[in-house]
Design a protein around this motif. Structure first.
Motif, short mmCIF file in Angstrom:
data_model
loop_
_atom_site.label_atom_id
_atom_site.label_comp_id
_atom_site.label_asym_id
_atom_site.label_seq_id
_atom_site.Cartn_x
_atom_site.Cartn_y
_atom_site.Cartn_z
N UNK A 17 -71.21 -49.50 -10.29
CA UNK A 17 -72.43 -50.30 -10.43
C UNK A 17 -73.27 -49.81 -11.61
N UNK A 18 -73.26 -48.50 -11.84
CA UNK A 18 -73.97 -47.97 -13.01
C UNK A 18 -73.29 -48.45 -14.28
N UNK A 19 -71.95 -48.46 -14.28
CA UNK A 19 -71.20 -48.90 -15.45
C UNK A 19 -71.47 -50.37 -15.75
N UNK A 20 -71.65 -51.18 -14.73
CA UNK A 20 -71.94 -52.60 -14.93
C UNK A 20 -73.38 -52.85 -15.33
N UNK A 21 -74.26 -51.90 -15.01
CA UNK A 21 -75.68 -52.10 -15.28
C UNK A 21 -76.05 -51.89 -16.73
N UNK A 22 -77.33 -51.90 -16.98
CA UNK A 22 -77.84 -51.77 -18.35
C UNK A 22 -78.86 -50.63 -18.38
N UNK A 55 -71.19 -58.15 -19.61
CA UNK A 55 -70.46 -57.51 -18.52
C UNK A 55 -68.95 -57.68 -18.70
N UNK A 56 -68.53 -58.87 -19.09
CA UNK A 56 -67.10 -59.10 -19.30
C UNK A 56 -66.61 -58.32 -20.52
#
Length: 267
Positions: free
Chosen positions: A71-76, A238-239
């Motif tokens: 979730x951290x990796x997907x976040x900003x 994200x993609x």
């Protein structure tokens, strides 16, 4: 992204993937794959003796801990996206693992959200093939033969070639080395096809290529769909973090930025 369901496979998803392995060659690639496969085989041997309830509990906790980093990796900027996992019995559903976004921030447009969800589903299916494909490739490499190398022409053949005009090249008989190489290649291709069938590598490699094409198609569909809002752009980001757009792909992103900036300036 509000209430978006993303389907994914839970097994066989290491950080290193075959698409990125295209940038690695020779002994480095072999060492990487061997290092990746061996620990997993060892781990599989360990869990055989676990009671089913113990294994389920251990895997559930492992997933919960892994999702924090994901979730951290997907976040900003260190702010994680918030997701919830849905896990069903493998025998009961085509896609037994799904991830639901709990982020209540403004959502991307319906079509962008649909394409992003489709991408993550295809990406998960692609990654799920990799453990079996990696193992099959190692088996195949152990038994495959060496590709034949064409020999040299004889001095007489070389002289005849040099003295032949371009107009008469089609009439020149094949040299002995090329005839022998053609025969060796036919034998090699036959043996190689048998090795691919025996190890299962050929079938899995074809399945992986098809999955790669499907993932690429949906990633490109999202890239080319006009972003109208910052949320649409965030979806593409994200993609990109997974698929890694490059080259001329960024022309579409630049058009998106100009479009969104123009709308903001007009408001």
């Amino acid at each position: 992204m509000d209430e978006i369901q993303l389907t994914a496979a839970a097994e066989g998803m290491p950080n290193f993937n075959r698409r990125k392995a295209l940038a690695v060659t020779g002994s480095g690639l072999a060492a990487t794959i061997a290092a990746m496969v061996a620990p997993r085989n060892a781990a599989a041997a360990v869990v055989v003796n676990e009671a089913p309830v113990t294994r389920v509990n251990n895997l559930a906790w492992a997933l919960a801990r892994a999702m924090d980093d994901w979730m951290v990796d997907l976040g900003v900027d260190g702010v994680p996206d918030i997701w919830k996992a849905h896990v069903y019995p493998y025998s009961q559903r085509k896609h037994p693992v799904a991830f639901e976004s709990l982020d209540r921030s403004p959502s991307p447009s319906a079509r962008v959200a649909e394409l992003e969800a489709a991408f993550h589903a295809e990406w998960a299916a692609l990654r799920a093939i990799e453990p079996a494909l990696n193992a099959a490739e190692l088996r195949y490499m152990e038994i495959k033969g060496s590709r034949p190398v064409m020999g040299e022409m004889t001095p007489e053949e070389a002289d005849r070639l040099r003295s032949t005009t371009v107009a008469d090249l089609a009439k020149l008989p094949p040299n002995r080395a090329s005839v022998e190489h053609a025969e060796a290649m036919r034998a090699y291709n036959k043996a190689d096809a048998a090795a691919r069938r025996k190890t299962g590598y050929g079938k899995l490699d074809r399945a992986y290529m098809k999955a790669t094409h499907r993932t690429s198609d949906v990633a490109n569909a999202l890239l080319r769909h006009p972003a109208m809002t910052l949320e649409d752009l965030a979806s593409k980001v994200r993609v990109h973090r997974v698929w890694e757009y490059d080259g001329e792909d960024f022309n579409f992103i630049m058009d998106d930025i100009a479009r969104v900036a123009g709308k903001a300036g007009a408001s």
